[in-house]
Design a protein around this motif. Structure first.
Motif, PDB file in Angstrom:
ATOM      1  N   LEU A   1       1.217   7.659  -5.898  1.00 58.76           N
ATOM      2  CA  LEU A   1       1.240   6.287  -6.422  1.00 58.76           C
ATOM      3  C   LEU A   1      -0.099   5.611  -6.122  1.00 58.76           C
ATOM      4  O   LEU A   1      -0.661   5.776  -5.045  1.00 58.76           O
ATOM      5  CB  LEU A   1       2.374   5.492  -5.773  1.00 58.76           C
ATOM      6  N   ASP A   2      -0.581   4.832  -7.103  1.00 61.28           N
ATOM      7  CA  ASP A   2      -1.856   4.144  -6.927  1.00 61.28           C
ATOM      8  C   ASP A   2      -1.687   2.694  -6.513  1.00 61.28           C
ATOM      9  O   ASP A   2      -2.654   2.010  -6.210  1.00 61.28           O
ATOM     10  CB  ASP A   2      -2.653   4.223  -8.236  1.00 61.28           C
TER      11      ASP A   2
ATOM     12  N   HIS B   1       0.838  -1.206   0.000  1.00 56.38           N
ATOM     13  CA  HIS B   1       0.000   0.000   0.000  1.00 56.38           C
ATOM     14  C   HIS B   1       0.876   1.259   0.000  1.00 56.38           C
ATOM     15  O   HIS B   1       1.645   1.456   0.942  1.00 56.38           O
ATOM     16  CB  HIS B   1      -0.923   0.000   1.208  1.00 56.38           C
ATOM     17  N   PRO B   2       0.763   2.104  -1.042  1.00 54.16           N
ATOM     18  CA  PRO B   2       1.633   3.283  -1.125  1.00 54.16           C
ATOM     19  C   PRO B   2       1.425   4.240   0.049  1.00 54.16           C
ATOM     20  O   PRO B   2       2.342   4.947   0.446  1.00 54.16           O
ATOM     21  CB  PRO B   2       1.235   3.966  -2.432  1.00 54.16           C
TER      22      PRO B   2
ATOM     23  N   VAL C   1      -0.599   5.839 -11.644  1.00 53.79           N
ATOM     24  CA  VAL C   1       0.811   5.418 -11.688  1.00 53.79           C
ATOM     25  C   VAL C   1       1.021   4.302 -10.668  1.00 53.79           C
ATOM     26  O   VAL C   1       0.737   4.475  -9.480  1.00 53.79           O
ATOM     27  CB  VAL C   1       1.770   6.592 -11.370  1.00 53.79           C
ATOM     28  N   TYR C   2       1.493   3.165 -11.167  1.00 52.07           N
ATOM     29  CA  TYR C   2       1.795   2.027 -10.307  1.00 52.07           C
ATOM     30  C   TYR C   2       3.298   1.825 -10.284  1.00 52.07           C
ATOM     31  O   TYR C   2       3.947   1.825 -11.331  1.00 52.07           O
ATOM     32  CB  TYR C   2       1.102   0.764 -10.820  1.00 52.07           C
ATOM     33  N   GLY C   3       3.844   1.650  -9.103  1.00 55.44           N
ATOM     34  CA  GLY C   3       5.286   1.458  -8.963  1.00 55.44           C
ATOM     35  C   GLY C   3       5.636  -0.024  -8.873  1.00 55.44           C
ATOM     36  O   GLY C   3       4.998  -0.775  -8.131  1.00 55.44           O
TER      37      GLY C   3
ATOM     38  N   PRO D   1       0.462   8.498 -21.483  1.00 57.72           N
ATOM     39  CA  PRO D   1      -0.697   7.604 -21.491  1.00 57.72           C
ATOM     40  C   PRO D   1      -1.559   7.847 -20.252  1.00 57.72           C
ATOM     41  O   PRO D   1      -1.226   8.674 -19.404  1.00 57.72           O
ATOM     42  CB  PRO D   1      -0.049   6.221 -21.421  1.00 57.72           C
ATOM     43  N   ASP D   2      -2.659   7.097 -20.128  1.00 59.77           N
ATOM     44  CA  ASP D   2      -3.509   7.218 -18.936  1.00 59.77           C
ATOM     45  C   ASP D   2      -2.873   6.530 -17.731  1.00 59.77           C
ATOM     46  O   ASP D   2      -2.999   6.988 -16.606  1.00 59.77           O
ATOM     47  CB  ASP D   2      -4.873   6.555 -19.200  1.00 59.77           C
ATOM     48  N   ILE D   3      -2.229   5.381 -18.011  1.00 60.09           N
ATOM     49  CA  ILE D   3      -1.655   4.578 -16.915  1.00 60.09           C
ATOM     50  C   ILE D   3      -0.180   4.342 -17.178  1.00 60.09           C
ATOM     51  O   ILE D   3       0.222   4.011 -18.301  1.00 60.09           O
ATOM     52  CB  ILE D   3      -2.381   3.216 -16.813  1.00 60.09           C
TER      53      ILE D   3
END
Ligand SMILES: [Zn+2]
Length: 224
Positions: free
Chosen positions: A55-56, A46-47, A215-217, A184-186
């Motif tokens: 971050l999502d 969990h960010p 944004v996913y890390g 981009p979107d993601i």
């Protein structure tokens, strides 16, 4: 064909050994099974618990310890370029085994994979970019768009020697968008190691300010 032959010959004369224990490792991976078992710990994270509001989601494959720490250290500081395709393979096989990241990524939006850009001076000294070498083969193999979206706009000190507060200050304002990059979107934002999350958070902030929605890390290894 020639490269396969050369790689077979090289395996024969210079067999790969595990960076953790020195045992021979047949095949394309970096670690022996026993050392991998000691640090393999795939997990979404969990960010919010790292204080990373831009971050999502976060996903880590290994604990940053033992054999994987040793392998990354050798790749980064001992010019062991030969470890990079093997670390890339660890990531590919790990993620395939885990069924990606367990996030619901919508299929009909523009998605790109990009890496945290290495400081140009360090990249030049090393001759390669570690996150790019680990994640690009996976992105391309899976048909994701791989593109540089971020660039360094000012130099930073290496993060590993700094305290959490110093890390945040050190990395602040270091990234900018690559001019002309179509966002981009993601974005799946990749780095080799995540400790405090400060680098991924700073990069995610820049992407979001540019209009990226999520944004996913992703990190190969994390100390969290
Ligand atoms: Zn080993």
């Amino acid at each position: 064909m020639l490269s396969t032959l050369l790689s077979l010959l090289s395996d024969l004369f210079y067999p790969h050994t595990c960076p953790g224990c020195g045992e021979g490792v047949p095949g394309p991976l970096a670690l022996c099974d026993r050392c991998r078992d000691g640090v393999y710990h795939p997990r979404p994270f969990h960010p919010g618990s790292l204080g990373c509001p831009h971050l999502d989601g976060l996903f880590f494959l290994f604990d940053y310890a033992g054999a994987i720490q040793e392998a990354l250290h050798k790749a980064k500081f001992e010019k062991r370029e030969d470890l990079l395709p093997r670390l890339a393979k660890e990531w590919q096989e790990g993620v395939a085994r885990e069924g990606r990241f367990r996030w619901q990524l919508p299929a009909d939006v523009a998605l790109s994979v990009t890496a945290i850009p290495t400081d140009p001076a360090r990249r030049k000294k090393r001759g390669y970019d570690v996150p790019e070498e680990i994640f690009r083969p996976w992105a391309q193999k899976n048909g994701y768009r791989w593109e540089p979206l971020l660039q360094r706009v000012r130099p930073s000190r290496p993060q590993f020697s700094l305290s959490p507060t110093e890390r945040k200050e050190n990395i602040q304002g270091c990234f900018g968008l690559v001019p002309g990059a179509a966002l981009p979107d993601i974005v799946l934002l990749c780095d080799d190691i995540c400790t405090t999350g400060a680098t991924l958070e700073e990069a995610a902030k820049v992407l979001k300010q540019g209009g990226v929605k999520k944004v996913y890390g992703l990190a190969l290894a994390s100390s969290n």
